[in-house]
Design an enzyme around this catalytic site. Structure first.
Site, PDB file in Angstrom:
ATOM      1  N   GLY A   1     -44.376  22.365   1.179  1.00 47.15           N
ATOM      2  CA  GLY A   1     -43.502  23.476   0.831  1.00 47.15           C
ATOM      3  C   GLY A   1     -44.067  24.811   1.272  1.00 47.15           C
ATOM      4  O   GLY A   1     -45.237  25.111   1.027  1.00 47.15           O
TER       5      GLY A   1
ATOM      6  N   GLY B   1     -42.715  27.906   0.357  1.00 56.19           N
ATOM      7  CA  GLY B   1     -42.175  29.006  -0.436  1.00 56.19           C
ATOM      8  C   GLY B   1     -43.299  29.978  -0.746  1.00 56.19           C
ATOM      9  O   GLY B   1     -44.342  29.987  -0.093  1.00 56.19           O
ATOM     10  N   PHE B   2     -43.127  30.776  -1.787  1.00 57.26           N
ATOM     11  CA  PHE B   2     -44.143  31.759  -2.135  1.00 57.26           C
ATOM     12  C   PHE B   2     -45.477  31.098  -2.487  1.00 57.26           C
ATOM     13  O   PHE B   2     -46.536  31.534  -2.045  1.00 57.26           O
ATOM     14  CB  PHE B   2     -43.676  32.619  -3.317  1.00 57.26           C
ATOM     15  CG  PHE B   2     -42.477  33.464  -3.012  1.00 57.26           C
ATOM     16  CD1 PHE B   2     -42.481  34.355  -1.967  1.00 57.26           C
ATOM     17  CD2 PHE B   2     -41.323  33.362  -3.784  1.00 57.26           C
ATOM     18  CE1 PHE B   2     -41.380  35.141  -1.672  1.00 57.26           C
ATOM     19  CE2 PHE B   2     -40.210  34.140  -3.498  1.00 57.26           C
ATOM     20  CZ  PHE B   2     -40.238  35.025  -2.455  1.00 57.26           C
ATOM     21  N   GLY B   3     -45.420  30.035  -3.290  1.00 54.31           N
ATOM     22  CA  GLY B   3     -46.653  29.382  -3.711  1.00 54.31           C
ATOM     23  C   GLY B   3     -47.382  28.732  -2.558  1.00 54.31           C
ATOM     24  O   GLY B   3     -48.598  28.918  -2.381  1.00 54.31           O
TER      25      GLY B   3
ATOM     26  N   VAL C   1     -41.267  14.964   2.901  1.00 56.63           N
ATOM     27  CA  VAL C   1     -42.111  13.967   2.249  1.00 56.63           C
ATOM     28  C   VAL C   1     -41.224  13.032   1.447  1.00 56.63           C
ATOM     29  O   VAL C   1     -40.436  13.472   0.602  1.00 56.63           O
ATOM     30  CB  VAL C   1     -43.153  14.638   1.336  1.00 56.63           C
ATOM     31  CG1 VAL C   1     -43.939  13.583   0.551  1.00 56.63           C
ATOM     32  CG2 VAL C   1     -44.102  15.496   2.158  1.00 56.63           C
TER      33      VAL C   1
ATOM     34  N   GLU D   1     -26.304  39.412  -9.664  1.00 54.92           N
ATOM     35  CA  GLU D   1     -26.296  40.041  -8.343  1.00 54.92           C
ATOM     36  C   GLU D   1     -25.073  39.616  -7.536  1.00 54.92           C
ATOM     37  O   GLU D   1     -24.433  40.441  -6.872  1.00 54.92           O
ATOM     38  CB  GLU D   1     -27.583  39.672  -7.598  1.00 54.92           C
ATOM     39  CG  GLU D   1     -28.818  40.341  -8.182  1.00 54.92           C
ATOM     40  CD  GLU D   1     -30.103  39.655  -7.752  1.00 54.92           C
ATOM     41  OE1 GLU D   1     -30.044  38.503  -7.250  1.00 54.92           O
ATOM     42  OE2 GLU D   1     -31.169  40.262  -7.917  1.00 54.92           O
TER      43      GLU D   1
ATOM     44  N   ASP E   1     -42.288  26.671  -8.703  1.00 56.12           N
ATOM     45  CA  ASP E   1     -41.138  26.274  -9.510  1.00 56.12           C
ATOM     46  C   ASP E   1     -41.174  24.821  -9.951  1.00 56.12           C
ATOM     47  O   ASP E   1     -40.493  24.440 -10.905  1.00 56.12           O
ATOM     48  CB  ASP E   1     -39.851  26.512  -8.721  1.00 56.12           C
ATOM     49  CG  ASP E   1     -39.519  27.984  -8.552  1.00 56.12           C
ATOM     50  OD1 ASP E   1     -40.256  28.802  -9.107  1.00 56.12           O
ATOM     51  OD2 ASP E   1     -38.535  28.300  -7.869  1.00 56.12           O
TER      52      ASP E   1
END
Length: 349
Positions: A10, A12-14, A81, A173, A314
């Protein structure tokens, strides 16, 4: 390979932060992601409402990590995966290639949760990927085009009614931007319809919008939405979604009252859960998985009995461990992922 091999699932941010931290160390890294771009999800709603282009909120992974790539210890694979084998310390990719690891960081993120009603996804798409944003944009623009073709006002009204389900940050939003487009961007673009007559309804199950915010800010957000022209409805439990309407119930004392909104465009922003990979990891390692599909982790973000595996972002059911305080659940949302990624990487060294 003579040095440790770290596989990160992944980007993403992490995952991004973990790779950046680890690339400075004497390790080999393989980053695996289903796409070849990093996505800034907080602004994805702007792509869905045509406020921004896709490149404004996404960038090629290899370009984003070009400095890390230049260090010579990072490999990036676009793959999915399909399984994890802790005993053999390998992950299986979608073309059946095994990928061995010494340490594994799982930052695969979250997906939509329809609370047991996955059949609603056809009529109420969520917003997690660029493909989701393009689909929502197409539905929204297409609704105005269909309304322009309608001669009968009763037939036209559902096409000009937009329902957003879920009043978290994404839902708020989306609803606000939709009504601004209808009232300030599109007037004059059509001959038969007046886009300023568009209805945007925000439906929320709890008693207030932005429920994770303090009540004062929540109330202020509601007031601003109403000033914009959003029809905010709280305390509503959705019971059905189809191609022509959204049905929900409200509580009136000890009884419930049914309601129906005739509409052609629905956006789902009500819930998220861990990606299916979380359940596969739980099954393979014996780690607990919570009701939201997140993997329960130790204080250092590793899995019980498997210190070589960390789940972050997440997908992690993490808890804060403040001195002198009882451990408290940390919401699995992206603002904490960057910090979590930085925490996981040093633990592996």
């Amino acid at each position: 390979m003579t040095r440790p091999h770290v596989v990160v699932i992944g980007c993403g941010f992490g995952g991004l932060e973990a790779v950046r931290r680890l690339s400075r160390e004497d390790v080999d890294i393989t980053l695996v992601d289903r796409t070849n771009h990093h996505l800034f999800q907080p602004l994805l709603y702007q792509v869905a409402t045509a406020g921004l282009t896709a490149p404004s909120v996404s960038g090629p992974i290899r370009h984003t990590l070009r400095r890390e790539m230049a260090r010579g210890n990072l490999t990036i694979l676009q793959a999915e995966v399909t399984s994890v084998c802790p005993k053999e310390k390998r992950v299986q990719l979608d073309r059946s290639e095994p990928l061995a690891y010494d340490h594994l960081i799982v930052a695969a993120g979250a997906t939509h949760s329809y609370f047991g009603h996955d059949e609603w996804a056809v009529h109420a798409p969520g917003l997690k990927t660029l493909a989701d944003a393009f689909a929502i944009r197409s539905r929204m623009v297409g609704a105005f085009e269909q309304a322009e073709r309608c001669v009968d006002a009763a037939e036209r009204e559902p096409w000009m009614t937009f329902v957003v389900i879920g009043a978290g940050p994404t839902g708020v939003e989306m609803a606000g931007t939709m009504v601004e487009i209808a009232r300030h961007t599109l007037p004059g673009e059509f001959r038969r319809i007046d886009s300023r007559q568009t209805r945007v309804v925000l439906v929320e199950g709890s008693d207030r919008v932005l429920g994770t915010f303090v009540p004062k800010l929540s109330q202020r957000a509601r007031e601003q939405l109403q000033q914009l022209g959003v029809d905010v409805r709280t305390g509503c439990r959705v019971t059905a979604i189809d191609a022509d309407s959204v049905s929900y119930e409200t509580r009136e004392g000890d009884a419930t009252a049914p309601h129906r909104i005739a509409c052609k465009t629905v956006v789902w922003a009500a819930g998220v859960r861990g990606v299916p990979l979380g359940a596969l990891i739980g099954e393979a390692t014996g780690a607990a998985v919570d009701r939201a599909g997140r993997v329960v982790v130790e204080p250092d973000l590793s899995l019980a009995g498997h210190p070589e595996i960390s789940v972050i972002g997440d997908l992690a059911a993490a808890k804060s461990h403040r001195p002198g305080a009882e451990p408290a659940p940390v919401p699995g949302v992206s603002p904490v992922a960057k910090q979590v990624g930085r925490t996981a990487a040093p633990h592996l060294l």
